[in-house]
Design a protein around this motif. Structure first.
Motif, PDB file in Angstrom:
ATOM      1  N   VAL A  10       0.854  -1.179   0.000  1.00  0.00           N
ATOM      2  CA  VAL A  10       0.000   0.000   0.000  1.00  0.00           C
ATOM      3  C   VAL A  10       0.893   1.233   0.000  1.00  0.00           C
ATOM      4  CG1 VAL A  10      -1.775   1.292   1.235  1.00  0.00           C
ATOM      5  CG2 VAL A  10      -1.837  -1.200   1.216  1.00  0.00           C
ATOM      6  N   GLN A  11       0.729   2.094  -0.974  1.00  0.00           N
ATOM      7  CA  GLN A  11       1.522   3.319  -1.102  1.00  0.00           C
ATOM      8  C   GLN A  11       3.008   3.020  -0.950  1.00  0.00           C
ATOM      9  OE1 GLN A  11      -0.863   5.390   1.929  1.00  0.00           O
ATOM     10  NE2 GLN A  11      -1.129   7.012   0.404  1.00  0.00           N
ATOM     11  N   GLY A  12       3.437   1.955  -1.582  1.00  0.00           N
ATOM     12  CA  GLY A  12       4.850   1.631  -1.574  1.00  0.00           C
ATOM     13  C   GLY A  12       5.333   0.885  -0.340  1.00  0.00           C
ATOM     14  N   ASN A  13       4.459   0.726   0.687  1.00  0.00           N
ATOM     15  CA  ASN A  13       4.876  -0.002   1.888  1.00  0.00           C
ATOM     16  C   ASN A  13       4.346  -1.429   1.849  1.00  0.00           C
ATOM     17  OD1 ASN A  13       5.951   2.422   2.970  1.00  0.00           O
ATOM     18  ND2 ASN A  13       3.874   2.970   3.636  1.00  0.00           N
ATOM     19  N   ASP A  14       5.239  -2.377   2.076  1.00  0.00           N
ATOM     20  CA  ASP A  14       4.816  -3.779   2.145  1.00  0.00           C
ATOM     21  C   ASP A  14       4.139  -4.007   3.499  1.00  0.00           C
ATOM     22  OD1 ASP A  14       4.496  -6.466   2.275  1.00  0.00           O
ATOM     23  OD2 ASP A  14       6.528  -6.976   1.605  1.00  0.00           O
ATOM     24  N   ILE A  15       2.833  -4.304   3.475  1.00  0.00           N
ATOM     25  CA  ILE A  15       2.119  -4.494   4.744  1.00  0.00           C
ATOM     26  C   ILE A  15       1.849  -5.967   5.025  1.00  0.00           C
ATOM     27  CG2 ILE A  15       1.026  -2.223   4.668  1.00  0.00           C
ATOM     28  CD1 ILE A  15      -1.593  -3.749   3.895  1.00  0.00           C
ATOM     29  N   SER A  16       2.468  -6.852   4.222  1.00  0.00           N
ATOM     30  CA  SER A  16       2.150  -8.281   4.347  1.00  0.00           C
ATOM     31  C   SER A  16       2.350  -8.819   5.754  1.00  0.00           C
ATOM     32  CB  SER A  16       3.011  -9.107   3.386  1.00  0.00           C
ATOM     33  OG  SER A  16       3.087  -8.480   2.151  1.00  0.00           O
ATOM     34  N   ASP A  17       3.318  -8.279   6.475  1.00  0.00           N
ATOM     35  CA  ASP A  17       3.643  -8.827   7.786  1.00  0.00           C
ATOM     36  C   ASP A  17       2.972  -8.082   8.925  1.00  0.00           C
ATOM     37  OD1 ASP A  17       5.286 -11.127   7.635  1.00  0.00           O
ATOM     38  OD2 ASP A  17       6.824  -9.871   6.694  1.00  0.00           O
ATOM     39  N   MET A  18       2.199  -7.064   8.565  1.00  0.00           N
ATOM     40  CA  MET A  18       1.632  -6.211   9.597  1.00  0.00           C
ATOM     41  C   MET A  18       0.390  -6.869  10.203  1.00  0.00           C
ATOM     42  SD  MET A  18       1.054  -2.253   8.804  1.00  0.00           S
ATOM     43  CE  MET A  18       2.646  -1.656   8.290  1.00  0.00           C
ATOM     44  N   PRO A  19       0.224  -6.813  11.533  1.00  0.00           N
ATOM     45  CA  PRO A  19      -1.018  -7.335  12.107  1.00  0.00           C
ATOM     46  C   PRO A  19      -2.197  -6.464  11.665  1.00  0.00           C
ATOM     47  CG  PRO A  19       0.286  -6.258  13.794  1.00  0.00           C
ATOM     48  CD  PRO A  19       1.127  -6.303  12.569  1.00  0.00           C
ATOM     49  N   PRO A  20      -3.393  -7.008  11.634  1.00  0.00           N
ATOM     50  CA  PRO A  20      -4.531  -6.282  11.070  1.00  0.00           C
ATOM     51  C   PRO A  20      -4.833  -4.983  11.797  1.00  0.00           C
ATOM     52  CG  PRO A  20      -5.244  -8.299  12.141  1.00  0.00           C
ATOM     53  CD  PRO A  20      -3.765  -8.351  12.064  1.00  0.00           C
ATOM     54  N   ASN A  21      -4.521  -4.907  13.095  1.00  0.00           N
ATOM     55  CA  ASN A  21      -4.875  -3.683  13.819  1.00  0.00           C
ATOM     56  C   ASN A  21      -3.889  -2.538  13.572  1.00  0.00           C
ATOM     57  OD1 ASN A  21      -3.082  -5.306  15.217  1.00  0.00           O
ATOM     58  ND2 ASN A  21      -3.543  -4.367  17.184  1.00  0.00           N
ATOM     59  N   ARG A  22      -2.860  -2.765  12.726  1.00  0.00           N
ATOM     60  CA  ARG A  22      -1.953  -1.668  12.403  1.00  0.00           C
ATOM     61  C   ARG A  22      -2.034  -1.295  10.925  1.00  0.00           C
ATOM     62  NH1 ARG A  22      -0.344  -0.753  16.858  1.00  0.00           N
ATOM     63  NH2 ARG A  22       0.627  -2.176  18.330  1.00  0.00           N
ATOM     64  N   ARG A  23      -2.989  -1.867  10.190  1.00  0.00           N
ATOM     65  CA  ARG A  23      -2.936  -1.731   8.739  1.00  0.00           C
ATOM     66  C   ARG A  23      -3.576  -0.472   8.185  1.00  0.00           C
ATOM     67  NH1 ARG A  23      -2.733  -7.332   5.400  1.00  0.00           N
ATOM     68  NH2 ARG A  23      -1.131  -8.268   6.703  1.00  0.00           N
ATOM     69  N   GLU A  24      -4.448   0.175   8.942  1.00  0.00           N
ATOM     70  CA  GLU A  24      -5.125   1.356   8.420  1.00  0.00           C
ATOM     71  C   GLU A  24      -5.876   1.040   7.129  1.00  0.00           C
ATOM     72  OE1 GLU A  24      -4.912   4.276  10.191  1.00  0.00           O
ATOM     73  OE2 GLU A  24      -3.550   3.349  11.637  1.00  0.00           O
ATOM     74  N   VAL A  25      -6.486  -0.123   7.108  1.00  0.00           N
ATOM     75  CA  VAL A  25      -7.269  -0.553   5.957  1.00  0.00           C
ATOM     76  C   VAL A  25      -8.689  -0.776   6.466  1.00  0.00           C
ATOM     77  CG1 VAL A  25      -7.677  -2.509   4.441  1.00  0.00           C
ATOM     78  CG2 VAL A  25      -5.371  -1.596   4.675  1.00  0.00           C
ATOM     79  N   GLY A  26      -9.645   0.000   5.976  1.00  0.00           N
ATOM     80  CA  GLY A  26     -11.010  -0.137   6.461  1.00  0.00           C
ATOM     81  C   GLY A  26     -11.671  -1.393   5.903  1.00  0.00           C
ATOM     82  N   TYR A  27     -12.496  -2.048   6.718  1.00  0.00           N
ATOM     83  CA  TYR A  27     -13.155  -3.280   6.265  1.00  0.00           C
ATOM     84  C   TYR A  27     -14.628  -3.221   6.644  1.00  0.00           C
ATOM     85  CZ  TYR A  27     -13.347  -8.261   5.044  1.00  0.00           C
ATOM     86  OH  TYR A  27     -13.610  -9.459   4.443  1.00  0.00           O
ATOM     87  N   VAL A  28     -15.495  -3.352   5.670  1.00  0.00           N
ATOM     88  CA  VAL A  28     -16.935  -3.385   5.940  1.00  0.00           C
ATOM     89  C   VAL A  28     -17.397  -4.826   5.768  1.00  0.00           C
ATOM     90  CG1 VAL A  28     -19.209  -2.573   5.240  1.00  0.00           C
ATOM     91  CG2 VAL A  28     -17.255  -1.010   5.223  1.00  0.00           C
ATOM     92  N   PHE A  29     -17.853  -5.426   6.878  1.00  0.00           N
ATOM     93  CA  PHE A  29     -18.199  -6.845   6.852  1.00  0.00           C
ATOM     94  C   PHE A  29     -19.543  -7.069   6.187  1.00  0.00           C
ATOM     95  CE2 PHE A  29     -15.033  -6.489  10.041  1.00  0.00           C
ATOM     96  CZ  PHE A  29     -14.366  -7.692  10.039  1.00  0.00           C
ATOM     97  N   GLN A  30     -19.705  -8.286   5.707  1.00  0.00           N
ATOM     98  CA  GLN A  30     -20.933  -8.643   5.006  1.00  0.00           C
ATOM     99  C   GLN A  30     -22.162  -8.430   5.892  1.00  0.00           C
ATOM    100  OE1 GLN A  30     -20.594 -12.419   3.186  1.00  0.00           O
ATOM    101  NE2 GLN A  30     -22.630 -12.379   2.328  1.00  0.00           N
ATOM    102  N   ASN A  31     -22.040  -8.819   7.178  1.00  0.00           N
ATOM    103  CA  ASN A  31     -23.173  -8.585   8.102  1.00  0.00           C
ATOM    104  C   ASN A  31     -22.948  -7.314   8.913  1.00  0.00           C
ATOM    105  OD1 ASN A  31     -21.163  -9.340   9.820  1.00  0.00           O
ATOM    106  ND2 ASN A  31     -22.408 -10.740  11.029  1.00  0.00           N
ATOM    107  N   TYR A  32     -21.982  -6.517   8.510  1.00  0.00           N
ATOM    108  CA  TYR A  32     -21.612  -5.213   9.083  1.00  0.00           C
ATOM    109  C   TYR A  32     -20.869  -5.319  10.401  1.00  0.00           C
ATOM    110  CZ  TYR A  32     -25.122  -4.347   5.591  1.00  0.00           C
ATOM    111  OH  TYR A  32     -25.841  -4.405   4.441  1.00  0.00           O
ATOM    112  N   ALA A  33     -21.063  -6.422  11.171  1.00  0.00           N
ATOM    113  CA  ALA A  33     -20.323  -6.635  12.428  1.00  0.00           C
ATOM    114  C   ALA A  33     -20.300  -5.390  13.296  1.00  0.00           C
ATOM    115  CB  ALA A  33     -18.892  -7.127  12.147  1.00  0.00           C
ATOM    116  N   LEU A  34     -21.463  -4.764  13.472  1.00  0.00           N
ATOM    117  CA  LEU A  34     -21.537  -3.642  14.414  1.00  0.00           C
ATOM    118  C   LEU A  34     -21.548  -4.213  15.819  1.00  0.00           C
ATOM    119  CD1 LEU A  34     -24.235  -1.404  12.683  1.00  0.00           C
ATOM    120  CD2 LEU A  34     -21.750  -1.292  12.485  1.00  0.00           C
ATOM    121  N   PHE A  35     -20.897  -3.517  16.756  1.00  0.00           N
ATOM    122  CA  PHE A  35     -20.872  -4.007  18.127  1.00  0.00           C
ATOM    123  C   PHE A  35     -22.261  -3.819  18.735  1.00  0.00           C
ATOM    124  CE2 PHE A  35     -16.460  -2.367  17.406  1.00  0.00           C
ATOM    125  CZ  PHE A  35     -15.894  -3.610  17.212  1.00  0.00           C
TER     126      PHE A  35
END
Lengths: 309, 271, 354
Positions: free
Chosen positions: C62-87
């Motif tokens: 992403v933007q030249g940075n390899d994020i393959s090894d990054m844990p999901p909570n550091r990725r700054e990638v938004g995810y909208v779940f199929q069932n929305y997964a609202l708390f």
């Protein structure tokens, strides 16, 4: 920009650390269960091991006497006709009460599935409230109801003119049977409730649409589908009835005994721990055998069902 | 597809039979508790039904009886301790058995729930013998330890049911929004689990408070818990005092039921 | 450099390969759709970008940075779940504030940004409600606001319209497209609905059995499918077997092609096939056949014509009330209206049609 411009990187081996976060904080592995497992090992498995052992060794002052292993107490118990008589009574009272529970529970669970709103909630309260009320309190209630001349049942029946002389129910098999059935009824209703309240009504409509009467639908569609729950309830109710000693003691009277009552008396009253341990071993092992029989019959019946479907 | 009229009659008889048995069962379930409540307000010195008047003298008698009030205190203390032990052991165990990924999970679950298969009496006697082997006498501590074995499956079952119902995608959503594992646990898992824990705690408390089958064998002879005290009372006496204590117990269990109904729902208790 | 590059990503679940060397790139601010049937690996790819799944091989940049090894909570990638997964235990405002709180944002700023985000999705008045009190469409907007408030570099959406009923779906698709344009965020959708893919995306990646079969603009893929599978998945197509020799396919019109000689298939869209009654002495080349089935759909008529091939030839023709149309049993001649719009593919590509 095309992807061809990028050189394909070498394949990376999957390192075990990566993706480890996916396992939630607690519960990723076995370790959160370790305290509970250790607890059960120390405070359930070891004690039950000790209980079984106590029937086969001599104990003096809480110590096993070396080289004292013997089958003698067990053989003595097995050759005692009294033990067999008590076991038989334990069995038939438990079996009769279990069958009665099923006959009484099924309609209740079925009605629950057909009810909606407030009535449903009220019925649920009626089913669950005895479960949360001490069994001892309910046994006491039966003492009050079935008790001699002043017992509520006799008072009412005489007042209604049904009988002239008070019935003698307390201190008989009947009292034990009635008490056990009432006290364990919720255990039978609850598993049935789960399946009967969430059943697929379209299956019943299909059956009616195909020309079956409601009665036929009940016996050919609804009952077969609830067989696993029926047998789960049967196994549970049988086990708790077979091993209950409070109800026979209080409702059966001073001279009434079952295998479970004997275990209690040998341990607490007579203080013959060896005999208590032997009888407890017999109680536990026969109970497991009966429960196993019920469970395997249930799974055979529901397998037959699956094949038929 | 013409249906014989006999079939319809059979249906009506069937429905009627169903209704009658249901009514009878409900009466059977509810009546004993109601009768106990009625007997407890009897003003005279012996049981009669319906009660000949209204009086709270038996309740006063309960509270005037030092032995009874002491046993209530023992029971409260023991039940509270058992609840804490079971929650502390049971909740993490439920996590492992629902969310863990390891070989032998089925065996673990069977083992964790196995105390359900043990009659209370067997757990009680086994604890008594095991304690005796180490010269450990029946006491509050032994009562708490043995009752915790008996009650542990209740907590595990309720916690497991709730955990299994949680959407694992909520954890992923939390991670995606930047939360670490600890934070996800504290902000997402715990709040959703809380009602189930409350219900499990209430249920365990009631079971430990009411238990006779284990307690008869492992409780301290000099400081008996209420159910054991009651057990000896019932054997030798049938005065309305017992009805008054019983009524108090019924009231307590109704409170617990309200709590459970409010949190996880009563129909979940059987699963 | 593209904003997001997926480079040769592979993943197997046990023995089962789910992604096989997938490569894609997304330009900044554009919308990519991963399109394919269930089980094609599209959701797995999306979850790999979010970091919920670790690839066996390949990189995500992403933007030249390899994020393959990054844990999901550091990725700054938004995810909208199929069932929305609202708390479910948090209010709408608290759901949207969640990521900001986790980042220890000051209380005043949280309040301000949550308000902005809710205004963006038009849900300001719902701030104090709980997810269960909202409709499916509203929940979806909360889920999007919850991601957008963190200003992620990429927004991932897993079948976001699946939980909505058909009528609402179309409205929400257009609304969402407008919202994404307004925010200008790079987005990746996953869907199995080709109409949805056409409506939403700048580029489409058609996936099949863990492989990206074709990657391009929606119309490019529709007009120039690279494989018979793609031709069938995007819109409908007649796939006619034949041979290429001397730069021509051996159909009656002898369509010119640059495909090499050998077994080949001709891909013709039904709307590119004309149907006329067979009349004696008709010289123009065409496929003779018998109409087996017709469906009148108001503005058009669909024909199924038996031309002696395993599959019937499908044709869609405009319908007008006055003109008689062919019926089942009628002998007709089918012709390709625009040979330039027909595509010849080598038979190997067509081998995995069904």
């Amino acid at each position: 920009m095309s992807t061809e411009a990028l050189r394909p990187p070498p394949s990376r081996p999957l390192s075990p650390r990566r993706g480890a976060w996916m396992r939630p904080l607690v519960g990723g592995g076995l370790w959160p269960a370790v305290p509970a497992v250790a607890y059960l090992l120390v405070f359930m498995v070891l004690p039950i091991g000790t209980l079984l052992l106590f029937g086969f060794v001599t104990i003096e002052r809480g110590r096993i006497v070396g080289d004292s292993f013997t089958l003698e107490p067990m053989l003595r118990a097995l050759s005692d006709p009294l033990v067999w008589r008590l076991m038989w009574r334990s069995f038939w009272v438990a079996a009769a009460s279990t069958v009665l529970c099923l006959l009484l529970a099924y309609p209740v669970a079925f009605a629950y599935g057909s009810l909606r709103g407030v009535w449903r909630t009220l019925l649920l309260v009626a089913i669950v409230s005895p479960l949360l009320t001490s069994a001892l309190v309910r046994t006491y209630a039966w003492l009050v109801i079935l008790g001699g001349r002043r017992g509520i049942l006799n008072q009412s029946l005489i007042w209604l003119g049904v009988i002239d002389e008070p019935l003698r129910i307390l201190n008989t098999d009947w009292a034990v049977l009635i008490g056990m059935t009432q006290i364990h009824l919720p255990f039978m209703i609850l598993p049935l409730l789960a399946v009967l309240s969430e059943r697929d009504r379209r299956l019943e409509e299909a059956s009616l649409n195909l020309g079956a009467s409601r009665t036929a639908t009940f016996f050919k569609v609804i009952v077969p589908m609830s067989i696993p729950a029926i047998f789960a309830g049967l196994a549970l109710v049988f086990a708790v009835s077979y091993t209950n000693f409070i109800i026979p003691q209080l409702l059966g009277g001073g001279n009434y005994s079952t295998l479970a009552v004997q275990v209690y008396e040998q341990t607490i009253v007579v203080l013959d721990w060896t005999r208590g341990a032997v009888l407890a071993t017999l109680l536990l092992s026969t109970c497991f055998l009966f429960v196993l029989a019920i469970v395997s019959l249930g799974s055979r019946l529901s397998r037959w069902n699956e094949v038929r479907r | 597809m013409r249906l014989a009229s006999g079939v319809v009659w059979a249906d009506r008889i069937g429905m009627a039979a169903l209704a009658i048995v249901t009514g009878f069962s409900i009466l059977l379930l509810v009546a004993p508790s109601l009768i106990v409540l009625a007997v407890s307000i009897e003003p005279r010195g012996y049981i009669s039904f319906p009660p000949s008047g209204f009086s709270l003298r038996w309740y006063e008698a309960v509270f005037a009886n030092r032995q009874l009030t002491d046993s209530v205190l023992v029971s409260l203390r023991v039940a509270f301790s058992v609840m804490l032990v079971c929650l502390a052991l049971g909740v993490p165990a439920a996590f492992a058995s629902v969310r863990g990924a390891f070989a032998g999970k089925g065996a673990l679950n069977a083992f964790l729930l196995s105390p359900q298969m043990m009659p209370g009496m067997v757990i009680g006697i086994a604890s008594l013998f095991f304690g005796a082997y180490f010269a450990f006498r029946a006491s509050d501590a032994m009562l708490i330890l043995s009752l915790s074995v008996f009650c542990l499956p209740f907590v595990i079952r309720i916690a497991m049911a709730r955990l299994a119902g949680l959407d694992p995608r909520l954890d992923e959503a939390s991670a995606n929004l930047g939360a670490g594992k600890l934070e996800t646990f504290a902000r997402v898992t715990v709040p959703q689990l809380a009602p189930a824990l409350l219900a499990a705690g209430a249920f365990t408390f009631i079971e430990a408070f009411d238990n006779v089958t284990v307690a008869l064998f492992t409780s301290d002879v000099r400081a008996r818990p209420l159910p054991v005290e009651l057990y000896y009372l019932v054997q030798f006496d049938s005065s309305p005092v017992i009805a008054a204590i019983s009524s108090l117990e019924i009231g307590l269990s109704f409170l617990a039921m309200l709590l459970i109904a409010r949190t996880v729902g009563l129909d979940r208790l059987g699963r | 450099m593209s904003h997001l590059v997926i480079d040769n990503v592979s993943k197997s679940f046990g023995e089962l390969p789910v992604l096989r060397g997938c490569s894609l790139s997304v330009e900044k601010g554009s919308v990519l759709t991963l399109l394919g049937p269930s089980g094609c690996g599209k959701t797995t790819l999306l979850r790999t970008i979010a970091g919920f799944i670790t690839p066996d091989a390949g990189r995500i940049v992403v933007q030249g940075n390899d994020i393959s090894d990054m844990p999901p909570n550091r990725r700054e990638v938004g995810y909208v779940f199929q069932n929305y997964a609202l708390f479910p235990h948090l209010t709408i405002a608290a759901n949207v504030a969640y990521g900001l709180k986790v980042r220890r944002t000051s209380r005043a700023e949280v309040a301000r940004r949550v308000e902005d985000a809710l205004r963006l999705v038009d849900l300001s008045t719902f701030a104090d409600r709980y997810p269960a009190q909202l409709s499916g469409g509203q929940q979806q907007r909360v889920a999007i606001a919850r991601s957008l408030v963190l200003e992620p570099s990429v927004l991932l959406l897993d079948e976001p319209f699946n939980a909505l009923d058909a009528r609402l779906r179309l409205t929400m698709q257009i609304e969402l497209r407008k919202l994404i344009q307004r925010v200008g965020i790079t987005s990746i959708f996953v869907t199995h609905d080709q109409m949805e893919a056409m409506t939403l995306s700048d580029t489409v990646a058609v996936m099949h059995k863990g492989v990206v079969e074709q990657f391009g603009s929606p119309l490019d893929i529709y007009d120039r499918p690279r494989t018979a599978y793609v031709a069938n998945f995007i819109g409908r197509a007649n796939v006619i077997p034949g041979e290429v020799a001397n730069g021509h396919f051996d159909d009656p019109a002898r369509i010119a092609t640059q495909a090499p000689a050998g077994p080949a298939v001709l891909v013709v869209r039904p709307e590119n096939v004309t149907v006329e009654p067979a009349t004696a002495g008709d010289a123009a080349p065409g496929w003779p056949g018998t109409v087996t089935f017709t469906t009148a759909l108001g503005p058009t008529v669909e024909y199924e014509i038996d031309c002696g091939w395993p599959e019937p030839l499908r044709a869609i023709a405009p319908r007008s009330p006055g003109r008689p149309q062919a019926g089942p049993g009628d002998r007709v001649v089918a012709r390709i209206a625009d040979p330039a719009a027909a595509v010849v593919l080598r038979r190997q590509d067509g081998a995995h049609v069904h």
